[in-house]
Write an enzyme that holds these catalytic residues in place. Structure first.
Site, PDB file in Angstrom:
ATOM      1  N   LYS A 133       0.607  -0.654   0.197  1.00  0.00           N
ATOM      2  CA  LYS A 133       0.034   0.226  -0.577  1.00  0.00           C
ATOM      3  C   LYS A 133       0.589   1.088  -0.258  1.00  0.00           C
ATOM      4  O   LYS A 133       0.960   2.410  -0.392  1.00  0.00           O
ATOM      5  CB  LYS A 133      -1.375   0.458   1.277  1.00  0.00           C
ATOM      6  CG  LYS A 133      -2.212  -1.206   1.110  1.00  0.00           C
ATOM      7  CD  LYS A 133      -3.401  -1.280   2.495  1.00  0.00           C
ATOM      8  CE  LYS A 133      -3.533  -2.426   2.484  1.00  0.00           C
ATOM      9  NZ  LYS A 133      -3.012  -3.043   2.813  1.00  0.00           N
ATOM     10  N   LEU A 190       1.013 -14.527  12.115  1.00  0.00           N
ATOM     11  CA  LEU A 190       1.472 -13.481  13.087  1.00  0.00           C
ATOM     12  C   LEU A 190       2.166 -12.305  12.247  1.00  0.00           C
ATOM     13  O   LEU A 190       3.212 -12.643  11.947  1.00  0.00           O
ATOM     14  CB  LEU A 190       2.220 -13.871  13.968  1.00  0.00           C
ATOM     15  CG  LEU A 190       2.622 -12.498  15.281  1.00  0.00           C
ATOM     16  CD1 LEU A 190       1.675 -11.831  16.028  1.00  0.00           C
ATOM     17  CD2 LEU A 190       3.138 -13.282  16.214  1.00  0.00           C
ATOM     18  N   HIS A 191       1.297 -11.525  12.041  1.00  0.00           N
ATOM     19  CA  HIS A 191       2.584 -10.297  11.497  1.00  0.00           C
ATOM     20  C   HIS A 191       1.415  -8.607  11.944  1.00  0.00           C
ATOM     21  O   HIS A 191       0.605  -8.774  12.794  1.00  0.00           O
ATOM     22  CB  HIS A 191       2.397 -10.225  10.222  1.00  0.00           C
ATOM     23  CG  HIS A 191       0.324  -9.454   9.842  1.00  0.00           C
ATOM     24  ND1 HIS A 191      -0.383 -11.043   9.511  1.00  0.00           N
ATOM     25  CD2 HIS A 191      -0.194  -8.672   8.862  1.00  0.00           C
ATOM     26  CE1 HIS A 191      -1.406 -10.846   9.181  1.00  0.00           C
ATOM     27  NE2 HIS A 191      -2.051  -9.608   9.299  1.00  0.00           N
TER      28      HIS A 191
END
EC number: 3.6.1.59
Length: 327
Positions: free
Chosen positions: A197, A266-267
């Site tokens: 993004k 997991l982030h």
């Protein structure tokens, strides 16, 4: 958030080293770029006047003549401070729309090099991709610990969510040149990489993702005090890396996890505090510092507490909650 000369120099150094990702994450190589001119637009999936973004469903004809689906996202890029002078003076056309006393409105037509549109491509796109970007009604779910065990977890385990692209990053099989920091510890380490993004051309919408090397943590629900070293590393080392590379202090960052996450590995999200990033609203975002504090108080905190999150009308998990009389 203005970009300081030192930050600009560091940012330009990063771009020279890592480049800017192309539409398909291939480093922007012209040799295998997406055939945008051949795209036949089938439908506008969603548009946002606020975010200056439009989501398109299109098709590209293959060798056999059949159409292959694609999602194309067009987004107006933010202003860059160093280009403002050129934007106002360099071959720019100004067309009057309205005038009233001291107020007037114009359309400004900048030169092509100052009129970028960020283009993100999902190709080939599946039906799941098309549904993901289609405008849908949204419902708020309050999931207890028991709901997670009885509804959400069985659903997650029954689905074939592919996160091979995550493993490709962790194993340096893809996007290795985009990693700006890594702690290689297999249990308590992570990689820090710019989110797609963010085009890395200004700091106002800074957006990076820390991806854990630990592969057994699906989401916030799996976290216990055992994972505190990993979470502290992500928080402190992530802030340090961003300060070093982009001259943005930790006090100017929003650092959080999503629940439910968009993918089950997991982030942690790092965004500029001044940036209203998608998914940073209270019904989905959990500040990492709060998560750490909660786990220090109670190792089983996220197994016990109720968590609230939004689900779109077309999502299969919503149907599971509705069938259980929970939505």
């Amino acid at each position: 958030m203005a970009e300081s000369p030192s930050a600009k120099k560091k940012r330009e150094g990063i771009e020279e080293t890592h480049g800017t990702p192309g539409a398909q994450g291939n480093g922007g190589s012209d040799g295998d770029s997406f055939p945008l001119a051949e795209l036949r637009v089938r439908k506008v999936l969603r548009e946002s006047a606020r975010d200056k973004t439009i989501f398109l469903h299109g098709q590209v004809n293959g060798v056999s003549g059949d159409g292959t689906d694609a999602v194309v996202i067009l987004e107006k890029t933010p202003f860059q401070e160093e280009n403002i002078s050129d934007l106002l003076k360099r071959h720019t056309k100004l067309q009057l729309q309205m005038t009233n006393d001291i107020y007037s409105t114009y359309l400004l037509y900048p030169p092509p090099q100052l009129n970028e549109i960020k283009t993100t491509v999902v190709y080939p796109a599946t039906e799941k991709h098309l549904q993901k970007y289609l405008r849908q009604e949204v419902y708020l779910i309050r999931e207890t610990g028991e709901d997670y065990k009885n509804i959400s977890l069985p659903f997650i385990q029954s689905q074939s969510f592919s996160i091979q692209w995550v493993y490709n990053i962790l194993e340096k099989k893809a996007e290795a040149d985009r990693i700006i920091y890594e702690n290689p510890n297999p249990s308590d380490g992570f990689v820090l990489i710019p989110d797609f993004k963010w085009n890395q051309k200004q700091l106002d919408d800074l957006y990076l993702i820390a991806i854990s090397h630990h592969r057994e943590i699906k989401s916030l629900r799996d976290l216990t005090s055992e994972h505190l070293p990993l979470l502290r590393n992500i928080l402190e080392e992530g802030k340090g890396a961003i300060l070093k590379h982009f001259a943005v202090a930790g006090s100017q960052l929003r650092i959080y996890l999503h629940y439910q996450p968009s993918y089950y590995h997991l982030h942690v999200h790092f965004t500029a505090l001044s940036y209203d990033a998608p998914g940073c609203s209270v019904e989905r975002a959990h500040l990492l510092s709060d998560v750490i504090d909660n786990l220090e108080l109670d190792s089983q905190y996220y197994q016990k507490r109720a968590l609230t999150f939004p689900l779109r009308a077309d999502e299969a998990l919503l149907k599971k909650f509705q069938e259980a009389g929970k939505a």
